[in-house]
Design an enzyme around this catalytic site. Structure first.
Site, PDB file in Angstrom:
ATOM      1  N   MET A 114      24.332   8.678   2.386  1.00 37.76           N
ATOM      2  CA  MET A 114      24.007  10.284   2.972  1.00 37.76           C
ATOM      3  C   MET A 114      24.267   9.808   4.536  1.00 37.76           C
ATOM      4  O   MET A 114      24.832  10.818   5.132  1.00 37.76           O
ATOM      5  CB  MET A 114      22.738  10.600   2.967  1.00 37.76           C
ATOM      6  CG  MET A 114      22.453  11.890   3.315  1.00 37.76           C
ATOM      7  SD  MET A 114      23.764  12.966   2.494  1.00 37.76           S
ATOM      8  CE  MET A 114      22.756  13.707   1.473  1.00 37.76           C
ATOM      9  N   PHE A 168     -11.936  -7.522  13.612  1.00 37.96           N
ATOM     10  CA  PHE A 168     -10.802  -7.861  12.803  1.00 37.96           C
ATOM     11  C   PHE A 168     -10.633  -6.916  11.784  1.00 37.96           C
ATOM     12  O   PHE A 168     -11.294  -6.408  11.142  1.00 37.96           O
ATOM     13  CB  PHE A 168     -11.265  -9.338  12.098  1.00 37.96           C
ATOM     14  CG  PHE A 168     -10.041  -9.857  11.145  1.00 37.96           C
ATOM     15  CD1 PHE A 168      -9.026 -10.040  11.538  1.00 37.96           C
ATOM     16  CD2 PHE A 168     -10.388  -9.741   9.729  1.00 37.96           C
ATOM     17  CE1 PHE A 168      -8.050 -10.608  10.743  1.00 37.96           C
ATOM     18  CE2 PHE A 168      -9.424 -10.174   8.858  1.00 37.96           C
ATOM     19  CZ  PHE A 168      -8.134 -10.361   9.501  1.00 37.96           C
ATOM     20  N   GLN A 169      -9.311  -6.363  11.849  1.00 35.19           N
ATOM     21  CA  GLN A 169      -8.864  -5.506  10.928  1.00 35.19           C
ATOM     22  C   GLN A 169      -9.386  -4.078  11.238  1.00 35.19           C
ATOM     23  O   GLN A 169      -9.294  -3.176  10.021  1.00 35.19           O
ATOM     24  CB  GLN A 169      -8.806  -5.996   9.478  1.00 35.19           C
ATOM     25  CG  GLN A 169      -7.929  -7.299   8.971  1.00 35.19           C
ATOM     26  CD  GLN A 169      -7.552  -7.313   7.723  1.00 35.19           C
ATOM     27  OE1 GLN A 169      -8.341  -6.949   6.859  1.00 35.19           O
ATOM     28  NE2 GLN A 169      -6.420  -7.926   7.184  1.00 35.19           N
ATOM     29  N   GLU A 180       1.049  -1.179  -0.023  1.00 39.77           N
ATOM     30  CA  GLU A 180       0.011  -0.076  -0.227  1.00 39.77           C
ATOM     31  C   GLU A 180       0.702   1.330   0.064  1.00 39.77           C
ATOM     32  O   GLU A 180       0.228   2.282  -0.545  1.00 39.77           O
ATOM     33  CB  GLU A 180      -0.988   0.072   1.246  1.00 39.77           C
ATOM     34  CG  GLU A 180      -1.783  -1.022   1.119  1.00 39.77           C
ATOM     35  CD  GLU A 180      -1.896  -2.420   1.530  1.00 39.77           C
ATOM     36  OE1 GLU A 180      -0.483  -2.622   1.838  1.00 39.77           O
ATOM     37  OE2 GLU A 180      -2.458  -3.312   1.989  1.00 39.77           O
ATOM     38  N   LYS A 216     -17.914  -0.790   5.814  1.00 40.92           N
ATOM     39  CA  LYS A 216     -18.328  -2.131   4.700  1.00 40.92           C
ATOM     40  C   LYS A 216     -19.903  -1.927   4.472  1.00 40.92           C
ATOM     41  O   LYS A 216     -20.240  -1.993   3.290  1.00 40.92           O
ATOM     42  CB  LYS A 216     -17.986  -3.366   5.160  1.00 40.92           C
ATOM     43  CG  LYS A 216     -17.817  -4.412   4.172  1.00 40.92           C
ATOM     44  CD  LYS A 216     -17.217  -5.617   4.469  1.00 40.92           C
ATOM     45  CE  LYS A 216     -17.244  -6.671   3.228  1.00 40.92           C
ATOM     46  NZ  LYS A 216     -16.653  -7.955   3.684  1.00 40.92           N
TER      47      LYS A 216
HETATM   48  C1  LIG Z   1      12.327   5.702   5.384  1.00 43.91           C
HETATM   49  C2  LIG Z   1      13.441   6.469   5.828  1.00 43.91           C
HETATM   50  N1  LIG Z   1      14.388   5.567   6.645  1.00 43.91           N
HETATM   51  C3  LIG Z   1      15.437   6.482   6.859  1.00 43.91           C
HETATM   52  C4  LIG Z   1      15.887   7.583   6.346  1.00 43.91           C
HETATM   53  C5  LIG Z   1      17.347   8.112   6.595  1.00 43.91           C
HETATM   54  N2  LIG Z   1      18.138   8.522   5.573  1.00 43.91           N
HETATM   55  C6  LIG Z   1      18.394   9.354   4.986  1.00 43.91           C
HETATM   56  S1  LIG Z   1      19.272   9.208   3.544  1.00 43.91           S
HETATM   57  C7  LIG Z   1      19.724   7.673   4.267  1.00 43.91           C
HETATM   58  C8  LIG Z   1      20.587   6.788   3.159  1.00 43.91           C
HETATM   59  C9  LIG Z   1      20.228   6.832   1.981  1.00 43.91           C
HETATM   60  O1  LIG Z   1      21.043   5.613   1.326  1.00 43.91           O
HETATM   61  P1  LIG Z   1      20.949   5.131  -0.187  1.00 43.91           P
HETATM   62  O2  LIG Z   1      19.375   4.882  -0.494  1.00 43.91           O
HETATM   63  O3  LIG Z   1      21.850   3.685  -0.411  1.00 43.91           O
HETATM   64  O4  LIG Z   1      21.154   6.250  -0.796  1.00 43.91           O
HETATM   65  P2  LIG Z   1      22.643   7.121  -0.998  1.00 43.91           P
HETATM   66  O5  LIG Z   1      22.708   8.186   0.164  1.00 43.91           O
HETATM   67  O6  LIG Z   1      23.680   6.042  -0.934  1.00 43.91           O
HETATM   68  O7  LIG Z   1      22.826   7.627  -2.322  1.00 43.91           O
HETATM   69  C10 LIG Z   1      18.962   7.316   5.185  1.00 43.91           C
HETATM   70  C11 LIG Z   1      19.059   5.884   5.943  1.00 43.91           C
HETATM   71  C12 LIG Z   1      15.021   8.338   5.426  1.00 43.91           C
HETATM   72  N3  LIG Z   1      15.252   9.114   4.918  1.00 43.91           N
HETATM   73  N4  LIG Z   1      13.885   7.613   5.219  1.00 43.91           N
END
Ligand SMILES: Cc1ncc(C[n+]2csc(CCOP(=O)(O)OP(=O)(O)O)c2C)c(N)n1
Lengths: 563, 172
Positions: free
Chosen positions: A478, A115-116, A53, A165
């Site tokens: 990042m 349920f749900q 979803e 529903k």
């Molecule tokens: C759902 C979610 N969880 C955690 C984060 C924190 N976060 C921001 S950037 C990042 C790393 C992203 O890594 P990747 O997808 O490999 O991309 P890269 O930075 O290596 O280009 C994380 C964990 C986020 N933005 N969104």
């Protein structure tokens, strides 16, 4: 004339009345009556079965962002509904028009922990522009009309309609009337011409004015007005990450991106300009850095549709409320023609510095490892700067926004305000379905890709020809960059041992290739772009490359680091 | 900027779920609500919320902006104490024998302009409305005799200035 139909059929008819002929969703017990009607209406209303979803909401968002129309997502009650929440929150903070429809347990079971059953109206309240629970079939047409009106009008946003529903099964006298106003809701504030005049005077007297435009331009379809305003006034125009593509990249007055990883010039010069004209942007903290030192010397003029944004983060000198398309049109005749040449030179000088210290190394690296920027550059070349780029969240997102080039508006689709990893793959599906004649390229990190990788199944089943580029650095890049810069290189849980992405794509019957050598890059990108079908390209890039420039959190825009 | 007490008045459509939406705005900003009262207003089908908070003026301004943004909210205002006429109401439940055995209690009732609401065999109930300090004063005076139950309502208030909701509704 009215006819008796079921609530479920009414939902479908309402969708068609609103021009929504494409919905993303996932069935389940509490929404089965509506799915049953979908079966009957399948030649008029396409339903795309996503694999989760969350994917349905992001696809609806991608569709909305690429087309400007309202995206629609559907789910069953309980877990189906809660799985929508991330996408709804993302749409809320990025002002994306979306209507979500959830099934709910029967009215007599409400509150019984059936349920749900889950209180999705309560759960979604803080992240929706509006929501409503329907327990009476007769309410369906009016509430659906209201939902679409609220989602798309004024500052757009997500709306959730939860339908029990029994209300789906009960019959009603169906009559549809579009909603055009709600007594307590004023989507667009009235324009105060004296504010427009005040703004014009401040702008005409400015020596070093600069513009920062945001997504308000795109949402308000004010691209032509922006261009006319910028060209007549000669004011350098910078953009926020969500404003990107509202003005062609190669426009001579386009001076780049503001914000944490934006361009050096527009960030540093924010603290040197004498007038800052904010157009449809909301001074996000990723844009302003430390507010205490943000543009303190400048007079601030804020063009904004949402009165609650004015003075929220930055105190304004003149607030021009209204749809920026209308307010810009009103101010244009009052603006003096100007060119601000020496001021432009300041931007040029800063750009040269950034080019020498950062951009050149990104685009023409001397090292063996591929950079993310080079990949973007090849995509620009192969697409004639004309692709829709859908980026996920992380380093690759910043590289995509910094280096992708655009000629058309609504071409940059990314999760700005929420920064939702997993956004890009499903959003690209929605974008491509929304604008099938355009090339849609998703740029994703190896981390975010695996958050919604199951949507490859949706791609395979629908044959939607999206191009997927995973920039694989084997890290949550990042976060690793922050660990390197601010946590003493303690790489806690950011290294990723990745699967064979090419094999996975092929498992879903999607053409796929991996490149890791510079000499193979251009041809691989070209091959992907030439493909008529969906295509997956994994590019193995430099593992520990960083995104610069950078404004560390809490620092001032003037203290932007180049390395 | 220093924290001050503000009374926020919200005029809204009378819809299910709006209370949740409005309280979520306070929750999200970690702002404690001192009191909250919802009732009908002078206009048919229009509800009025009275919310009392202690925050800075700049926060209350932003808060009111966010509240007004809600679809069903017609208009929201904020006022300082000086700009409003406001009251709270309290009920005190006390053992009946005290009413007759402790003459002083009758004096407290008279002097504070409290009202006896009911007298039953075992207990009697006093009601007092006014400012918080006046209610507190009665509370402190009665306390030594033993209070079986005490409850105080949220603030209700009207502004000294006009809020012109009917006009706003006509202009929409
Ligand atoms: C759902 C979610 N969880 C955690 C984060 C924190 N976060 C921001 S950037 C990042 C790393 C992203 O890594 P990747 O997808 O490999 O991309 P890269 O930075 O290596 O280009 C994380 C964990 C986020 N933005 N969104």
């Amino acid at each position: 004339m009215s006819t008796k139909i079921t609530g479920a059929e009414a939902v479908i008819k309402c969708l068609l009345e609103e021009g929504a002929d494409l919905v993303y969703g996932y069935p389940g017990g509490a929404i089965m009556p509506i799915y049953d009607e979908l079966y009957k209406y399948q030649d008029k209303l396409q339903h795309v079965l996503t694999r989760h979803e969350q994917g349905a909401t992001h696809s609806a968002q991608g569709f909305a962002r690429a087309t400007g129309k309202v995206g629609v997502a559907m789910a069953t009650s309980g877990p189906g509904a809660t799985n929508l929440i991330t996408g709804i929150a993302d749409a809320q903070i990025d002002s994306t028009p979306m209507v979500c429809i959830t099934g709910q347990v029967a009215t007599h079971l409400l509150g019984s922990d059936a349920f749900q059953e889950t209180d999705i109206v309560g759960i979604s309240t803080p992240v929706t522009k509006w929501n409503f629970q329907i327990t009476d079939a007769a309410e369906i047409p009016a509430i659906m009309a209201k939902a679409f009106y609220i989602a798309r009008s004024g500052r757009p946003g997500p709306v959730l309609i939860d339908i029990t529903k029994d209300a789906q099964l009960a019959e009603l006298d169906y009559k549809y009337k579009k909603c055009t106003s709600i007594r307590s809701y004023r989507p667009i504030p009235l324009i105060d011409s004296s504010k427009v005049e005040q703004a014009a005077e401040v702008i005409n007297n400015a020596k070093k004015p600069m513009i920062v435009f945001g997504q308000g331009i795109i949402l308000g379809e004010a691209e032509a007005e922006l261009k006319a305003f910028v060209e007549k006034s000669g004011i350098p125009a910078a953009w926020t990450i969500l404003g990107l593509s509202a003005m062609p990249t190669n426009h001579p007055l386009n001076v780049g991106m503001v914000g944490m990883h934006g361009n050096y010039g527009p960030n540093v010069l924010t603290n040197e300009c004498d007038v800052l004209i904010a157009l449809g942007m909301r001074f996000d903290d990723r844009v302003t850095g430390n507010l205490a030192t943000y543009a303190k010397q400048a007079k601030i003029i804020h063009f904004e549709i949402d009165p609650a944004e004015v003075d929220k983060n930055v105190m304004t000198d003149v607030a021009v409320l209204g749809n920026v398309k209308d307010t810009l049109a009103q101010i244009l005749p009052l603006i003096n023609k100007n060119s601000h040449e020496s001021w432009h030179n300041e931007f040029k000088k800063k750009h040269e510095l950034e080019f020498e210290k950062v951009i050149n190394d990104d685009l023409n690296p001397q090292k063996e490892g591929l950079t993310m920027a080079e990949v973007l550059e090849q995509i620009n070349i192969a697409s004639n700067d004309d692709a829709v780029i859908v980026s996920d969240v992380g380093q690759h997102q910043m590289f995509a926004c910094r280096y992708a080039k655009f000629t058309q508006t609504k071409s940059n689709i990314t999760s700005g305000g929420l920064g939702t990893m997993g956004f890009a793959l499903p959003a690209a599906i929605g974008a491509k379905m929304g604008v099938p004649n355009r090339e849609v390229v998703a740029i994703i990190g190896d981390g975010g890709y695996q958050m919604t990788i199951q949507e490859l199944g949706t791609i395979f089943q629908t044959k939607v020809p999206v191009k997927i580029v995973v920039l694989n650095n084997d890290y949550l890049g990042m976060v690793r960059q922050w660990q390197q810069l601010f946590f003493d290189k303690r790489y806690a849980s950011t290294e990723m041992i990745n699967p064979d992405f090419v094999a996975i794509a092929k498992g879903y019957h999607i053409d796929a290739k991996r490149v890791s050598k510079r000499e193979d890059l251009a041809s691989a990108v070209q091959e992907m772009m030439d493909s008529k079908d969906a295509y997956f390209l994994e590019v193995c890039v430099e593992k520990e490359h960083n995104v610069f420039p950078m404004i560390p959190t809490g620092a001032s825009v003037s203290d932007m680091r180049l390395s | 900027m220093e924290n001050k007490k503000f009374t926020i008045s919200v005029y809204s459509e009378n819809n299910i779920g709006l209370l949740n939406r409005i309280s979520a705005i306070f929750l999200k900003r970690h702002i404690n609500i001192e009191s909250l009262t919802v009732s009908e207003s002078e206009i048919e089908n229009v509800s009025r919320f009275i919310i009392v908070v202690r925050i800075t003026e700049s926060s209350v301004k932003k808060l009111v902006g966010q509240i007004e943004k809600q679809i069903e909210v017609i208009k929201a205002f904020y006022h300082t104490n000086e700009e409003t006429i406001y009251r709270e109401s309290a009920l005190f439940k006390i053992a009946s024998d005290l009413l007759f055995d402790e003459r002083q209690i009758q004096n407290i009732i008279k002097e504070s302009n409290s009202e006896i609401v009911t007298v039953a065999r075992d207990f009697f109930v006093i009601s007092k409305s006014g400012r918080r300090s006046e209610i507190l004063d009665v509370y402190n005076k009665l306390k030594p005799y033993g209070i079986k139950q005490f409850v105080r309502s949220g603030r209700i208030s009207v502004s000294k200035d006009e809020m012109a909701i009917s006009k706003i509704l006509k202009d929409y």
